[in-house]
Design an enzyme around this catalytic site. Structure first.
Site, PDB file in Angstrom:
ATOM      1  N   GLU A 113      53.033  30.972  37.267  1.00  0.00           N
ATOM      2  CA  GLU A 113      52.153  32.132  37.134  1.00  0.00           C
ATOM      3  C   GLU A 113      52.997  33.403  37.179  1.00  0.00           C
ATOM      4  OE1 GLU A 113      49.526  33.208  40.427  1.00  0.00           O
ATOM      5  OE2 GLU A 113      47.883  33.386  38.987  1.00  0.00           O
ATOM      6  N   CYS A 140      43.777  36.098  37.789  1.00  0.00           N
ATOM      7  CA  CYS A 140      43.985  34.678  38.070  1.00  0.00           C
ATOM      8  C   CYS A 140      43.474  33.798  36.942  1.00  0.00           C
ATOM      9  CB  CYS A 140      43.307  34.307  39.380  1.00  0.00           C
ATOM     10  SG  CYS A 140      41.580  34.792  39.424  1.00  0.00           S
ATOM     11  N   LYS A 160      40.438  41.796  55.503  1.00  0.00           N
ATOM     12  CA  LYS A 160      41.779  42.378  55.428  1.00  0.00           C
ATOM     13  C   LYS A 160      42.157  42.543  53.954  1.00  0.00           C
ATOM     14  CE  LYS A 160      45.895  41.209  55.035  1.00  0.00           C
ATOM     15  NZ  LYS A 160      46.345  42.359  54.187  1.00  0.00           N
ATOM     16  N   GLU A 166      40.994  30.579  47.008  1.00  0.00           N
ATOM     17  CA  GLU A 166      40.998  30.931  45.578  1.00  0.00           C
ATOM     18  C   GLU A 166      42.431  31.328  45.255  1.00  0.00           C
ATOM     19  OE1 GLU A 166      38.638  30.483  43.581  1.00  0.00           O
ATOM     20  OE2 GLU A 166      36.712  30.787  44.576  1.00  0.00           O
TER      21      GLU A 166
HETATM   22  P1  NAD Z   1      49.323  37.180  48.198  1.00  0.00           P
HETATM   23  O1  NAD Z   1      49.177  35.742  48.488  1.00  0.00           O
HETATM   24  O2  NAD Z   1      50.675  37.774  48.286  1.00  0.00           O
HETATM   25  O3  NAD Z   1      48.424  38.055  49.170  1.00  0.00           O
HETATM   26  C1  NAD Z   1      47.007  37.899  49.233  1.00  0.00           C
HETATM   27  C2  NAD Z   1      46.528  38.434  50.580  1.00  0.00           C
HETATM   28  O4  NAD Z   1      47.050  37.611  51.612  1.00  0.00           O
HETATM   29  C3  NAD Z   1      46.976  39.858  50.908  1.00  0.00           C
HETATM   30  O5  NAD Z   1      45.936  40.528  51.593  1.00  0.00           O
HETATM   31  C4  NAD Z   1      48.159  39.628  51.836  1.00  0.00           C
HETATM   32  O6  NAD Z   1      48.384  40.711  52.711  1.00  0.00           O
HETATM   33  C5  NAD Z   1      47.693  38.404  52.590  1.00  0.00           C
HETATM   34  N1  NAD Z   1      48.772  37.601  53.189  1.00  0.00           N
HETATM   35  C6  NAD Z   1      50.064  37.494  52.781  1.00  0.00           C
HETATM   36  N2  NAD Z   1      50.751  36.677  53.611  1.00  0.00           N
HETATM   37  C7  NAD Z   1      49.875  36.252  54.550  1.00  0.00           C
HETATM   38  C8  NAD Z   1      49.999  35.382  55.694  1.00  0.00           C
HETATM   39  N3  NAD Z   1      51.143  34.783  56.003  1.00  0.00           N
HETATM   40  N4  NAD Z   1      48.903  35.173  56.442  1.00  0.00           N
HETATM   41  C9  NAD Z   1      47.728  35.745  56.129  1.00  0.00           C
HETATM   42  N5  NAD Z   1      47.556  36.595  55.081  1.00  0.00           N
HETATM   43  C10 NAD Z   1      48.620  36.832  54.299  1.00  0.00           C
HETATM   44  O7  NAD Z   1      48.669  37.382  46.757  1.00  0.00           O
HETATM   45  P2  NAD Z   1      48.620  38.707  45.882  1.00  0.00           P
HETATM   46  O8  NAD Z   1      49.973  38.894  45.267  1.00  0.00           O
HETATM   47  O9  NAD Z   1      48.008  39.826  46.656  1.00  0.00           O
HETATM   48  O10 NAD Z   1      47.557  38.294  44.764  1.00  0.00           O
HETATM   49  C11 NAD Z   1      47.909  37.674  43.574  1.00  0.00           C
HETATM   50  C12 NAD Z   1      47.573  36.189  43.630  1.00  0.00           C
HETATM   51  O11 NAD Z   1      46.178  36.006  43.889  1.00  0.00           O
HETATM   52  C13 NAD Z   1      47.822  35.476  42.332  1.00  0.00           C
HETATM   53  O12 NAD Z   1      48.442  34.238  42.589  1.00  0.00           O
HETATM   54  C14 NAD Z   1      46.421  35.259  41.761  1.00  0.00           C
HETATM   55  O13 NAD Z   1      46.298  34.187  40.866  1.00  0.00           O
HETATM   56  C15 NAD Z   1      45.636  35.043  42.999  1.00  0.00           C
HETATM   57  N6  NAD Z   1      44.222  35.295  42.749  1.00  0.00           N
HETATM   58  C16 NAD Z   1      43.351  34.232  42.719  1.00  0.00           C
HETATM   59  C17 NAD Z   1      41.994  34.444  42.438  1.00  0.00           C
HETATM   60  C18 NAD Z   1      41.019  33.313  42.371  1.00  0.00           C
HETATM   61  O14 NAD Z   1      39.815  33.581  42.465  1.00  0.00           O
HETATM   62  N7  NAD Z   1      41.441  32.075  42.224  1.00  0.00           N
HETATM   63  C19 NAD Z   1      41.547  35.739  42.220  1.00  0.00           C
HETATM   64  C20 NAD Z   1      42.457  36.785  42.268  1.00  0.00           C
HETATM   65  C21 NAD Z   1      43.792  36.546  42.558  1.00  0.00           C
END
Ligand code: NAD
Length: 449
Positions: free
Chosen positions: A348, A257, A148, A223
Site C-alpha cells: 500500500e 484505503c 483519539k 479497519e
Molecule cells: P497509522 O496506523 O499510522 O495511525 C492510525 C492511528 O493510530 C493514529 O491516530 C495514530 O496516532 C494511532 N496509533 C499509531 N500507533 C499507535 C499505537 N502503537 N497504539 C495506538 N494507536 C496508535 O495509520 P495512518 O497513517 O494514520 O492512516 C493510514 C492507514 O489507514 C492506511 O493504511 C489506510 O489504508 C488505513 N485506513 C483504513 C481504512 C479502512 O476503513 N479500512 C480507512 C482509512 C484508512
C-alpha cells in the site's frame, strides 16, 4: 500544518496516559447516566448533534481543507456524512432490541447491553467520517466514546466534541483526546476501563493493537490497509471504465484505503484502455484544495511524500503535473510494465500511484485480484451480468462495485477481508458491534402442587 502551504494552522496539546485515565473515569460516569436515559431521549440528543453538524457544515469543511488538504467539495461531503450517520444512528436507538426464544419449561430473552467506554483511534486520511463511523453507533447503543484523532488532523475532531456539548450531550460522554499514537493511543488500548477499541489505520499498527487487546480479550474492530483491484474485461464499456479509472485511485490524493491501485485490464483491450486513460491522467488539475476546480490536492505531510517517493520517482510512467512547493505534492501517476509482485504493485503506497497489469481471461483476473494479503475493495467492469456476479463472489474483499468505484454508504456494511480488517462498520447492524448479548432464561414452571 496546512499541507498545501506548510503554514502552521494550530498547535494542540498531546494527551498523556494520565489524561487518558482521567477521561476514562469521566466517560464511565457519563455512560452510566446515558445508558439509563430513555431511548427516545438519547435519539433526540443525537439528532440535535446531527443538526449542530449541519449548522456548522461549511466551517467544518473549511477546517478540513486547511488541516488535511482535502478538496473543498469532498470536505463538504465528509461533514455531511458525519451528520447523516448521526441521524441514521439516532434512528437505530429505538430499533435496537433483543429477541424472545421459546424453550422447554420457559422462555429465553436476549438483552442487548452497551459495552461501556469505547476507544476510537482514527487515521488522518478521512478524519471526520472515520471518527464518526465508530462514534455515532457506539453512542447510539448506549456507550461513552473517547476519540483519539491522528497527530496531523486533530482539529475537526475537537470541533465535533464542542458541537456535541452544544447539542446537549452529557459532559464526558464524547471526549476527544489529541495525542501521539504510541502514547495516548496506546494508553487507551491498555486501559482496563475501555471495553472496546475501534481502530482505523495501518495494518502494521492494527496487528500491534490486536495483540495487546488479546491480553484482556478486549473487543476490537479493525479497519486496515488495502491494495484493491480494478478489473476491466474486454466486454465492458471500456471507455467508461478508462475514464473512471483516474479518480478511482486519485481521490484524496490516493490516500484512500479503498483506492483501486491495481488496474487489471484484459489484454485484448489493454492498448485501447491506455490510449483513453493516459490523457485523462495527464490533464488532472492538481493544486489549491480550496479552489472548486481543483481535482487533486497535496499529500498530508512530508513523511507521506517521502514514503511515496520511496516507491516511485515523480515523472515515471503515465503522469500528470504537480506544483513545486511549498506543500507536499506528487503528480498523478500510472505505472505500466510492473511485475505483480514488485513492491509498488504489492504494497500500500497511499499516494497518487497505481499500476496497470494485463490479464488473459476471467480465471487469470481472479487469480491476480486475489494475489494480495489485503481484501478491502475492488471493482469489476463488464456488461455480462453473470460474470459480474461470478467475479464479485470470487474476489476475496469486503466491498465490491460493478461498473463503478463507489464503496461507502453509511447504511450499507463496510469492512475488510484478510489483513484489511476485522468486523464491519456502518450498515443496518452497526449498533450491534457496540453491544453484548445477554441471554436470560425465565422459567414458566409453576409452584409444585
Ligand atoms: P497509522 O496506523 O499510522 O495511525 C492510525 C492511528 O493510530 C493514529 O491516530 C495514530 O496516532 C494511532 N496509533 C499509531 N500507533 C499507535 C499505537 N502503537 N497504539 C495506538 N494507536 C496508535 O495509520 P495512518 O497513517 O494514520 O492512516 C493510514 C492507514 O489507514 C492506511 O493504511 C489506510 O489504508 C488505513 N485506513 C483504513 C481504512 C479502512 O476503513 N479500512 C480507512 C482509512 C484508512
Amino acid at each position: 500544518m496546512n499541507p498545501a502551504t506548510e503554514e502552521v494552522v494550530a498547535t494542540v496539546p498531546a494527551a498523556t496516559p494520565q489524561d487518558v485515565d482521567a477521561a476514562v473515569t469521566r466517560a464511565a460516569r457519563a455512560q452510566e447516566q446515558w445508558a439509563a436515559t430513555a431511548p427516545a431521549d438519547r435519539a433526540r440528543l443525537l439528532r440535535r448533534f446531527a443538526a449542530q453538524v449541519d449548522d456548522h457544515l461549511e466551517e467544518l469543511a473549511q477546517l478540513e481543507v486547511r488541516e488535511a488538504g482535502h478538496l473543498i467539495g469532498n470536505a463538504r461531503w465528509e461533514a455531511g456524512n458525519v451528520r447523516d450517520l448521526l441521524d441514521f444512528s439516532a434512528g437505530g436507538v429505538e430499533r435496537l432490541s433483543g429477541r424472545q426464544i421459546p424453550v422447554p419449561g420457559g422462555l429465553n430473552v436476549t438483552l442487548l447491553e452497551p459495552l461501556g467506554v469505547v476507544g476510537v483511534i482514527a487515521p488522518w486520511n478521512f478524519p471526520m467520517p472515520i471518527a464518526a463511523w465508530g462514534t455515532a453507533p457506539a453512542l447510539a447503543a448506549g456507550n461513552a466514546v473517547i476519540l483519539k484523532p491522528a497527530e496531523t488532523t486533530p482539529l475537526t475532531a475537537l470541533r465535533l466534541a464542542e458541537l456535541a456539548l452544544a447539542a446537549g450531550l452529557p459532559e464526558g460522554l464524547f471526549q476527544v483526546l489529541p495525542g501521539e499514537g504510541a502514547v495516548a493511543g496506546d494508553a487507551l488500548v491498555e486501559h482496563p476501563g475501555v471495553a472496546k477499541i475501534v481502530f482505523t489505520g495501518s495494518t502494521r499498527v492494527g496487528k500491534q493493537i490486536m495483540a495487546k487487546c488479546a491480553d484482556r480479550v478486549k473487543r476490537l474492530t479493525l479497519e486496515l490497509g488495502g491494495k484493491s483491484p480494478n478489473i476491466v474485461f474486454a466486454d465492458a464499456d471500456v471507455e467508461a471504465a478508462a475514464l473512471a479509472t483516474p479518480m478511482s485511485y486519485l481521490d484524496n490524493s490516493g490516500q484512500d484505503c479503498c483506492a483501486r491501485t491495481r488496474v487489471l485490464v484484459q489484454r485484448s483491450v489493454y492498448d485501447r484502455f491506455l490510449e483513453i486513460v493516459a490523457p485523462a491522467i495527464e490533464s488532472i488539475v492538481v493544486g489549491d484544495p480550496a479552489d472548486e476546480k481543483t481535482q487533486m490536492g497535496p499529500l498530508i505531510s512530508r513523511a507521506q511524500l517521502d514514503r511515496v517517493r520511496s516507491y516511485v520517482t515523480p515523472g515515471d510512467g503515465i503522469h500528470g503535473t504537480a506544483p513545486e512547493g511549498p506543500g507536499f505534492w506528487f503528480p498523478p501517476t500510472l505505472l505500466t510494465d510492473v511485475a505483480p509482485d514488485a513492491p509498488v504493485a504489492a504494497e500500500e503506497v497511499f499516494g497518487p500511484v497505481a499500476v496497470v497489469i494485463p490479464f488473459e481471461d476471467e480465471a487469470d483476473a481472479v487469480r491476480l485480484a486475489n494475489a494480495t494479503e489485503y481484501g478491502l475493495s475492488g471493482s469489476v467492469w463488464t456488461r455480462d451480468v453473470g460474470r459480474a456476479l461470478r467475479v464479485s463472489q470470487a474476489v476475496k474483499a469486503g466491498n465490491l462495485s460493478v461498473n463503478s468505484h463507489s464503496s461507502v454508504r453509511y447504511w450499507t456494511p463496510f469492512g475488510g477481508y484478510k489483513q484489511s480488517g476485522l468486523g464491519r462498520e456502518l450498515g443496518p447492524d452497526a449498533l450491534h458491534a457496540f453491544t453484548e448479548t445477554k441471554n436470560v432464561f425465565i422459567s414458566t414452571e409453576g409452584p409444585a402442587q
